[in-house]
Design a protein around this motif. Structure first.
Motif, PDB file in Angstrom:
ATOM      1  N   ALA A   1       0.821  -1.219   0.000  1.00  0.00           N
ATOM      2  CA  ALA A   1       0.000   0.000   0.000  1.00  0.00           C
ATOM      3  C   ALA A   1       0.852   1.264   0.000  1.00  0.00           C
ATOM      4  O   ALA A   1       0.623   2.172  -0.813  1.00  0.00           O
ATOM      5  N   TRP A   2       1.831   1.341   0.892  1.00  0.00           N
ATOM      6  CA  TRP A   2       2.579   2.581   1.057  1.00  0.00           C
ATOM      7  C   TRP A   2       3.753   2.709   0.091  1.00  0.00           C
ATOM      8  O   TRP A   2       3.887   3.720  -0.587  1.00  0.00           O
ATOM      9  N   CYS A   3       4.585   1.687   0.050  1.00  0.00           N
ATOM     10  CA  CYS A   3       5.768   1.765  -0.818  1.00  0.00           C
ATOM     11  C   CYS A   3       5.390   1.590  -2.278  1.00  0.00           C
ATOM     12  O   CYS A   3       5.895   2.307  -3.142  1.00  0.00           O
ATOM     13  N   GLY A   4       4.495   0.644  -2.543  1.00  0.00           N
ATOM     14  CA  GLY A   4       4.044   0.430  -3.910  1.00  0.00           C
ATOM     15  C   GLY A   4       3.016   1.457  -4.330  1.00  0.00           C
ATOM     16  O   GLY A   4       3.235   2.223  -5.268  1.00  0.00           O
ATOM     17  N   GLY A   5       1.890   1.487  -3.641  1.00  0.00           N
ATOM     18  CA  GLY A   5       0.771   2.344  -4.042  1.00  0.00           C
ATOM     19  C   GLY A   5       1.072   3.828  -3.970  1.00  0.00           C
ATOM     20  O   GLY A   5       1.043   4.527  -4.982  1.00  0.00           O
ATOM     21  N   VAL A   6       1.362   4.303  -2.800  1.00  0.00           N
ATOM     22  CA  VAL A   6       1.620   5.738  -2.628  1.00  0.00           C
ATOM     23  C   VAL A   6       2.949   6.128  -3.278  1.00  0.00           C
ATOM     24  O   VAL A   6       3.030   7.125  -4.004  1.00  0.00           O
ATOM     25  N   GLY A   7       3.979   5.315  -3.045  1.00  0.00           N
ATOM     26  CA  GLY A   7       5.291   5.619  -3.620  1.00  0.00           C
ATOM     27  C   GLY A   7       5.267   5.674  -5.127  1.00  0.00           C
ATOM     28  O   GLY A   7       5.814   6.589  -5.745  1.00  0.00           O
ATOM     29  N   CYS A   8       4.602   4.695  -5.736  1.00  0.00           N
ATOM     30  CA  CYS A   8       4.555   4.654  -7.199  1.00  0.00           C
ATOM     31  C   CYS A   8       3.684   5.773  -7.772  1.00  0.00           C
ATOM     32  O   CYS A   8       3.980   6.302  -8.842  1.00  0.00           O
ATOM     33  N   THR A   9       2.640   6.135  -7.060  1.00  0.00           N
ATOM     34  CA  THR A   9       1.815   7.258  -7.511  1.00  0.00           C
ATOM     35  C   THR A   9       2.646   8.532  -7.578  1.00  0.00           C
ATOM     36  O   THR A   9       2.650   9.238  -8.588  1.00  0.00           O
ATOM     37  N   VAL A  10       3.375   8.801  -6.519  1.00  0.00           N
ATOM     38  CA  VAL A  10       4.207  10.008  -6.460  1.00  0.00           C
ATOM     39  C   VAL A  10       5.339   9.940  -7.489  1.00  0.00           C
ATOM     40  O   VAL A  10       5.574  10.898  -8.235  1.00  0.00           O
ATOM     41  N   SER A  11       6.023   8.795  -7.555  1.00  0.00           N
ATOM     42  CA  SER A  11       7.171   8.706  -8.462  1.00  0.00           C
ATOM     43  C   SER A  11       6.747   8.721  -9.929  1.00  0.00           C
ATOM     44  O   SER A  11       7.493   9.200 -10.781  1.00  0.00           O
ATOM     45  N   THR A  12       5.550   8.218 -10.229  1.00  0.00           N
ATOM     46  CA  THR A  12       5.034   8.280 -11.599  1.00  0.00           C
ATOM     47  C   THR A  12       4.865   9.738 -12.025  1.00  0.00           C
ATOM     48  O   THR A  12       5.253  10.127 -13.126  1.00  0.00           O
ATOM     49  N   LEU A  13       4.299  10.532 -11.141  1.00  0.00           N
ATOM     50  CA  LEU A  13       4.122  11.957 -11.447  1.00  0.00           C
ATOM     51  C   LEU A  13       5.463  12.682 -11.539  1.00  0.00           C
ATOM     52  O   LEU A  13       5.668  13.517 -12.424  1.00  0.00           O
ATOM     53  N   LEU A  14       6.375  12.359 -10.636  1.00  0.00           N
ATOM     54  CA  LEU A  14       7.696  12.993 -10.674  1.00  0.00           C
ATOM     55  C   LEU A  14       8.461  12.630 -11.939  1.00  0.00           C
ATOM     56  O   LEU A  14       9.195  13.466 -12.480  1.00  0.00           O
ATOM     57  N   LEU A  15       8.291  11.389 -12.420  1.00  0.00           N
ATOM     58  CA  LEU A  15       8.978  10.954 -13.622  1.00  0.00           C
ATOM     59  C   LEU A  15       8.568  11.794 -14.830  1.00  0.00           C
ATOM     60  O   LEU A  15       9.324  11.942 -15.777  1.00  0.00           O
TER      61      LEU A  15
END
Length: 169
Positions: free
Chosen positions: A69-83
């Motif tokens: 939930a946190w590392c995958g879900g939230v982390g990937c959401t944020v990093s996708t936008l940052l990318l």
């Protein structure tokens, strides 16, 4: 098990969609060379390989569900936008592009404990749980490029990135 297959499909759809969409964007819009893009991609997925091991350990320590939930879900959401947004704002600043690519590759590994979680949810059907997970993984190789092909024209690269950010959550 069906829900796990759908989660697996959605959480890596961005990975395969990005392979279709980002090379041209990074080279033509951001200004990276072909060689820089290829190195960036290699670094992103080398990070992913190394952090797959790390997130297995993290999942065992803090819990599989929390890690997903946190590392995958939230982390990937944020990093996708940052990318998308960091290179869009900074241009061909290669170090920054690599930094956000590394972050995306690492947070994509946050979904690693999903395998353990799926088999724990259905202990009497571990083979079926793994098959469903693999079905979701295979489906993401189709869904990611499909999303790009449908939405890149009307929404642009940024719009597709938002779709992928929403699907990783």
């Amino acid at each position: 098990m069906g829900a796990g297959a759908v989660v697996r499909m959605l959480n890596t759809a961005s990975q395969f969609g990005f392979l279709v969409m980002l090379p041209a964007w990074f080279m033509h819009e951001v200004g990276l060379s072909n060689a820089q893009w290829l190195r960036l991609l290699a670094i992103m997925f080398a990070t992913n390989i190394v952090t797959n091991l790390l997130f297995g350990v993290v999942g065992d320590k803090v819990g599989w569900r929390a890690t997903v939930a946190w590392c995958g879900g939230v982390g990937c959401t944020v990093s996708t936008l940052l990318l998308y947004y960091v290179p869009a704002a900074a241009g061909a600043q290669y170090a920054l592009c690599v930094l956000v690519a590394v972050l995306y590759g690492a947070t994509l590994s946050g979904y690693v404990p999903l395998s353990a979680l799926m088999t724990a949810i259905a202990p009497a059907h571990k083979g079926q749980a793994m098959a469903a997970l693999n079905l979701g993984a295979g489906a993401s190789t189709f869904v990611g490029p499909l999303v790009v092909s449908i939405f890149r024209g009307p929404l642009g690269v940024g719009g597709v990135v938002w779709i992928f950010a929403g699907s990783t959550r």
